[in-house]
Design a protein around this motif. Sequence first.
Motif, PDB file in Angstrom:
ATOM      1  N   CYS A  42       0.867  -1.322   0.065  1.00 55.95           N
ATOM      2  CA  CYS A  42      -0.207   0.033  -0.023  1.00 55.95           C
ATOM      3  C   CYS A  42       0.815   1.068  -0.037  1.00 55.95           C
ATOM      4  O   CYS A  42       1.290   1.965   0.942  1.00 55.95           O
ATOM      5  N   PRO A  43       1.322   1.734  -1.034  1.00 50.76           N
ATOM      6  CA  PRO A  43       2.515   2.641  -1.306  1.00 50.76           C
ATOM      7  C   PRO A  43       1.859   4.145  -0.623  1.00 50.76           C
ATOM      8  O   PRO A  43       2.759   4.781  -0.204  1.00 50.76           O
ATOM      9  N   GLY A  44       0.558   4.364  -0.478  1.00 49.04           N
ATOM     10  CA  GLY A  44       0.215   5.742   0.046  1.00 49.04           C
ATOM     11  C   GLY A  44      -0.431   5.364   1.727  1.00 49.04           C
ATOM     12  O   GLY A  44      -0.703   6.504   2.134  1.00 49.04           O
ATOM     13  N   ALA A  45      -0.016   4.130   2.297  1.00 55.62           N
ATOM     14  CA  ALA A  45      -0.594   4.166   3.682  1.00 55.62           C
ATOM     15  C   ALA A  45       0.141   4.815   4.560  1.00 55.62           C
ATOM     16  O   ALA A  45       1.613   5.261   4.454  1.00 55.62           O
ATOM     17  N   SER A  46      -0.184   5.536   5.412  1.00 51.79           N
ATOM     18  CA  SER A  46       0.352   6.389   6.578  1.00 51.79           C
ATOM     19  C   SER A  46      -0.019   5.910   7.858  1.00 51.79           C
ATOM     20  O   SER A  46      -1.016   5.996   7.892  1.00 51.79           O
ATOM     21  N   PRO A  47       1.076   5.848   9.030  1.00 53.81           N
ATOM     22  CA  PRO A  47       0.260   5.839  10.440  1.00 53.81           C
ATOM     23  C   PRO A  47       0.139   6.868  10.834  1.00 53.81           C
ATOM     24  O   PRO A  47       0.012   6.789  12.182  1.00 53.81           O
ATOM     25  N   GLU A  48      -0.256   7.862  10.235  1.00 52.30           N
ATOM     26  CA  GLU A  48      -0.570   9.300  10.687  1.00 52.30           C
ATOM     27  C   GLU A  48      -1.829   9.855  10.250  1.00 52.30           C
ATOM     28  O   GLU A  48      -2.174  11.081  10.616  1.00 52.30           O
ATOM     29  N   ASP A  49      -2.763   9.200   9.631  1.00 53.56           N
ATOM     30  CA  ASP A  49      -3.841   9.874   9.087  1.00 53.56           C
ATOM     31  C   ASP A  49      -5.204   9.328   9.519  1.00 53.56           C
ATOM     32  O   ASP A  49      -6.053   9.344   9.175  1.00 53.56           O
ATOM     33  N   GLY A  50      -5.114   8.150  10.711  1.00 59.11           N
ATOM     34  CA  GLY A  50      -6.052   7.812  11.147  1.00 59.11           C
ATOM     35  C   GLY A  50      -7.047   6.597  10.373  1.00 59.11           C
ATOM     36  O   GLY A  50      -7.802   6.306  10.707  1.00 59.11           O
ATOM     37  N   LEU A  51      -6.214   6.349   9.311  1.00 61.48           N
ATOM     38  CA  LEU A  51      -6.937   5.325   8.354  1.00 61.48           C
ATOM     39  C   LEU A  51      -6.113   4.240   8.008  1.00 61.48           C
ATOM     40  O   LEU A  51      -4.722   4.275   8.282  1.00 61.48           O
ATOM     41  N   VAL A  52      -6.525   3.062   7.620  1.00 61.60           N
ATOM     42  CA  VAL A  52      -5.562   2.050   7.125  1.00 61.60           C
ATOM     43  C   VAL A  52      -6.057   2.111   5.312  1.00 61.60           C
ATOM     44  O   VAL A  52      -7.285   2.456   5.116  1.00 61.60           O
ATOM     45  N   ASP A  53      -5.185   1.830   4.600  1.00 60.45           N
ATOM     46  CA  ASP A  53      -5.333   1.479   3.209  1.00 60.45           C
ATOM     47  C   ASP A  53      -5.541  -0.031   3.054  1.00 60.45           C
ATOM     48  O   ASP A  53      -4.719  -0.873   3.749  1.00 60.45           O
ATOM     49  N   VAL A  54      -6.602  -0.293   2.117  1.00 60.47           N
ATOM     50  CA  VAL A  54      -6.933  -1.705   2.068  1.00 60.47           C
ATOM     51  C   VAL A  54      -6.766  -2.185   0.474  1.00 60.47           C
ATOM     52  O   VAL A  54      -7.183  -1.494  -0.298  1.00 60.47           O
ATOM     53  N   CYS A  55      -5.675  -3.034   0.466  1.00 61.56           N
ATOM     54  CA  CYS A  55      -5.301  -3.554  -0.840  1.00 61.56           C
ATOM     55  C   CYS A  55      -6.150  -4.747  -1.116  1.00 61.56           C
ATOM     56  O   CYS A  55      -5.987  -5.760  -0.394  1.00 61.56           O
ATOM     57  N   VAL A  56      -6.971  -4.756  -2.289  1.00 60.75           N
ATOM     58  CA  VAL A  56      -7.592  -5.962  -2.738  1.00 60.75           C
ATOM     59  C   VAL A  56      -7.117  -6.386  -4.220  1.00 60.75           C
ATOM     60  O   VAL A  56      -7.237  -5.615  -4.971  1.00 60.75           O
ATOM     61  N   VAL A  57      -6.521  -7.692  -4.037  1.00 60.34           N
ATOM     62  CA  VAL A  57      -6.290  -8.261  -5.486  1.00 60.34           C
ATOM     63  C   VAL A  57      -7.173  -9.206  -5.891  1.00 60.34           C
ATOM     64  O   VAL A  57      -7.455 -10.002  -5.121  1.00 60.34           O
ATOM     65  N   HIS A  58      -8.090  -8.721  -7.181  1.00 61.23           N
ATOM     66  CA  HIS A  58      -9.211  -9.513  -7.497  1.00 61.23           C
ATOM     67  C   HIS A  58      -9.355  -9.543  -8.984  1.00 61.23           C
ATOM     68  O   HIS A  58      -8.612  -8.883  -9.821  1.00 61.23           O
ATOM     69  N   ARG A  59     -10.117 -10.489  -9.256  1.00 62.41           N
ATOM     70  CA  ARG A  59     -10.425 -10.549 -11.144  1.00 62.41           C
ATOM     71  C   ARG A  59      -9.233 -10.790 -11.758  1.00 62.41           C
ATOM     72  O   ARG A  59      -9.339 -10.159 -12.848  1.00 62.41           O
ATOM     73  N   VAL A  60      -8.362 -11.711 -11.090  1.00 65.70           N
ATOM     74  CA  VAL A  60      -7.262 -11.920 -11.873  1.00 65.70           C
ATOM     75  C   VAL A  60      -6.717 -13.724 -11.833  1.00 65.70           C
ATOM     76  O   VAL A  60      -7.086 -14.152 -10.713  1.00 65.70           O
ATOM     77  N   GLY A  61      -6.729 -13.948 -12.871  1.00 63.89           N
ATOM     78  CA  GLY A  61      -6.311 -15.477 -13.059  1.00 63.89           C
ATOM     79  C   GLY A  61      -5.171 -15.984 -12.422  1.00 63.89           C
ATOM     80  O   GLY A  61      -4.293 -15.131 -12.170  1.00 63.89           O
ATOM     81  N   ARG A  62      -4.938 -17.353 -12.504  1.00 66.83           N
ATOM     82  CA  ARG A  62      -3.605 -17.768 -11.913  1.00 66.83           C
ATOM     83  C   ARG A  62      -2.389 -17.206 -12.493  1.00 66.83           C
ATOM     84  O   ARG A  62      -1.494 -16.905 -11.817  1.00 66.83           O
ATOM     85  N   LEU A  63      -2.259 -17.498 -13.923  1.00 63.62           N
ATOM     86  CA  LEU A  63      -1.083 -16.921 -14.324  1.00 63.62           C
ATOM     87  C   LEU A  63      -0.810 -15.331 -14.271  1.00 63.62           C
ATOM     88  O   LEU A  63       0.302 -15.065 -14.126  1.00 63.62           O
ATOM     89  N   PRO A  64      -1.833 -14.578 -14.858  1.00 58.22           N
ATOM     90  CA  PRO A  64      -1.580 -13.047 -14.384  1.00 58.22           C
ATOM     91  C   PRO A  64      -1.282 -12.841 -13.136  1.00 58.22           C
ATOM     92  O   PRO A  64      -0.502 -11.781 -12.891  1.00 58.22           O
TER      93      PRO A  64
ATOM     94  N   LEU B  70       0.636 -14.259 -11.082  1.00 58.73           N
ATOM     95  CA  LEU B  70       2.002 -14.590 -11.033  1.00 58.73           C
ATOM     96  C   LEU B  70       2.930 -13.423 -11.859  1.00 58.73           C
ATOM     97  O   LEU B  70       3.945 -12.885 -11.317  1.00 58.73           O
ATOM     98  N   LEU B  71       2.256 -13.166 -12.833  1.00 56.67           N
ATOM     99  CA  LEU B  71       3.101 -12.062 -13.735  1.00 56.67           C
ATOM    100  C   LEU B  71       2.934 -10.695 -13.222  1.00 56.67           C
ATOM    101  O   LEU B  71       3.856  -9.992 -13.132  1.00 56.67           O
ATOM    102  N   ILE B  72       1.863 -10.238 -12.594  1.00 60.33           N
ATOM    103  CA  ILE B  72       1.961  -8.931 -11.956  1.00 60.33           C
ATOM    104  C   ILE B  72       2.625  -8.889 -10.534  1.00 60.33           C
ATOM    105  O   ILE B  72       2.753  -7.856 -10.072  1.00 60.33           O
ATOM    106  N   PHE B  73       2.740 -10.096 -10.021  1.00 59.85           N
ATOM    107  CA  PHE B  73       3.323 -10.014  -8.635  1.00 59.85           C
ATOM    108  C   PHE B  73       4.654  -9.153  -8.442  1.00 59.85           C
ATOM    109  O   PHE B  73       4.703  -8.543  -7.453  1.00 59.85           O
ATOM    110  N   PRO B  74       5.528  -9.320  -9.180  1.00 61.23           N
ATOM    111  CA  PRO B  74       6.832  -8.430  -9.095  1.00 61.23           C
ATOM    112  C   PRO B  74       6.580  -7.050  -9.210  1.00 61.23           C
ATOM    113  O   PRO B  74       7.435  -6.257  -8.392  1.00 61.23           O
TER     114      PRO B  74
END
Length: 321
Positions: free
Chosen positions: A215-237, A239-243
């Motif tokens: 979560c590149p924009g997450a900050s421990p000073e804004d009173g919030l959490v950033d929530v990263c959801v990885v979805h709608r992606v097949g098994r091979l894609p 793996l390809l976007i993981f890096p």
Amino acid sequence: MQRPLLFVVNPRAGSGRAERIWKAVEGRLRASQTAYEAVFTTPEADGYDTALRVLRTGRYRAVVAVGGDGTANEVVNALLRTAPSLPFGVIPAGSGNDLAHGIGFSSWEAALEAVLQGTVRRADVGRLGERYFLNAAGVGIDGVVADAANRLKGSGRWPTSLSKFVYVLLLLAKWVRFRPRSARIVVDDRVYLFHRVWLVVASNHPFFAGGMRICPGASPEDGLVDVCVVHRVGRLPFLLIFPLVYTGLHTRTPYVTVLRGRNVRVRFRLASFPVQADGEILGEEPLRLTVEPRRLWIFVPRGREELRISEEVPEPMAMLP
């Protein structure tokens, strides 16, 4: 008389690296004539139990964890239950050190310097039930991998030479059979339904799992959490976007949605996955977390502090707003 600093040392963190770093830290403390005491975790008493026992005495002016993110999590949970006004520091000596990285420390020397200079600021913490976390909490394949990593550590078969890459190696092993599911996510009463969800990570800092910018924009000073959801992606894609997660560019793909809020609930459909917080397994979903803004005083690099603690003040944090 100056109250001592308390160091809670996990000598096994980082495959023994923490023990070597502690010896160097102790040398600098003695050279600077800093009052301190040290306690050490054992297989029978982790950072929580060890810190809880000594913090109840009320003798210290700050507490510092020497180890990895798991050790920091254990010590903070003890601190917030016994002496929540004391500042907390971390000397990065584990395999990942994502918390220290997120705070801005590039080395254990820089982290120790902040403790000695007394530069502190308020930081948010997350809470799942009765458990606090500093960095990130996750569910889905993230929880599955964290569970496998903890089991590997407990078995004594932890690959010392590959510690920094264990998360990636275990992810690849679990990727083969993991079945993404639909998930219902509620963020501050806003309801979202995502399909083919691989993971959901709520982060208080940008980094997790050994340097991934989840979560590149997450900050421990804004009173919030950033929530990263990885979805709608097949098994091979997947793996390809993981890096891309190491640069934060994964958030620019159509397979990643980032939400932001103070209260988060996650439930997967037709599955129940382990929930992890700072790498520790807290049971299985549903994941329910909340952010407690400005809950913790934490040592930070010089130039980022809200104030500096004066060594002449016997109980400095008790006087702070």
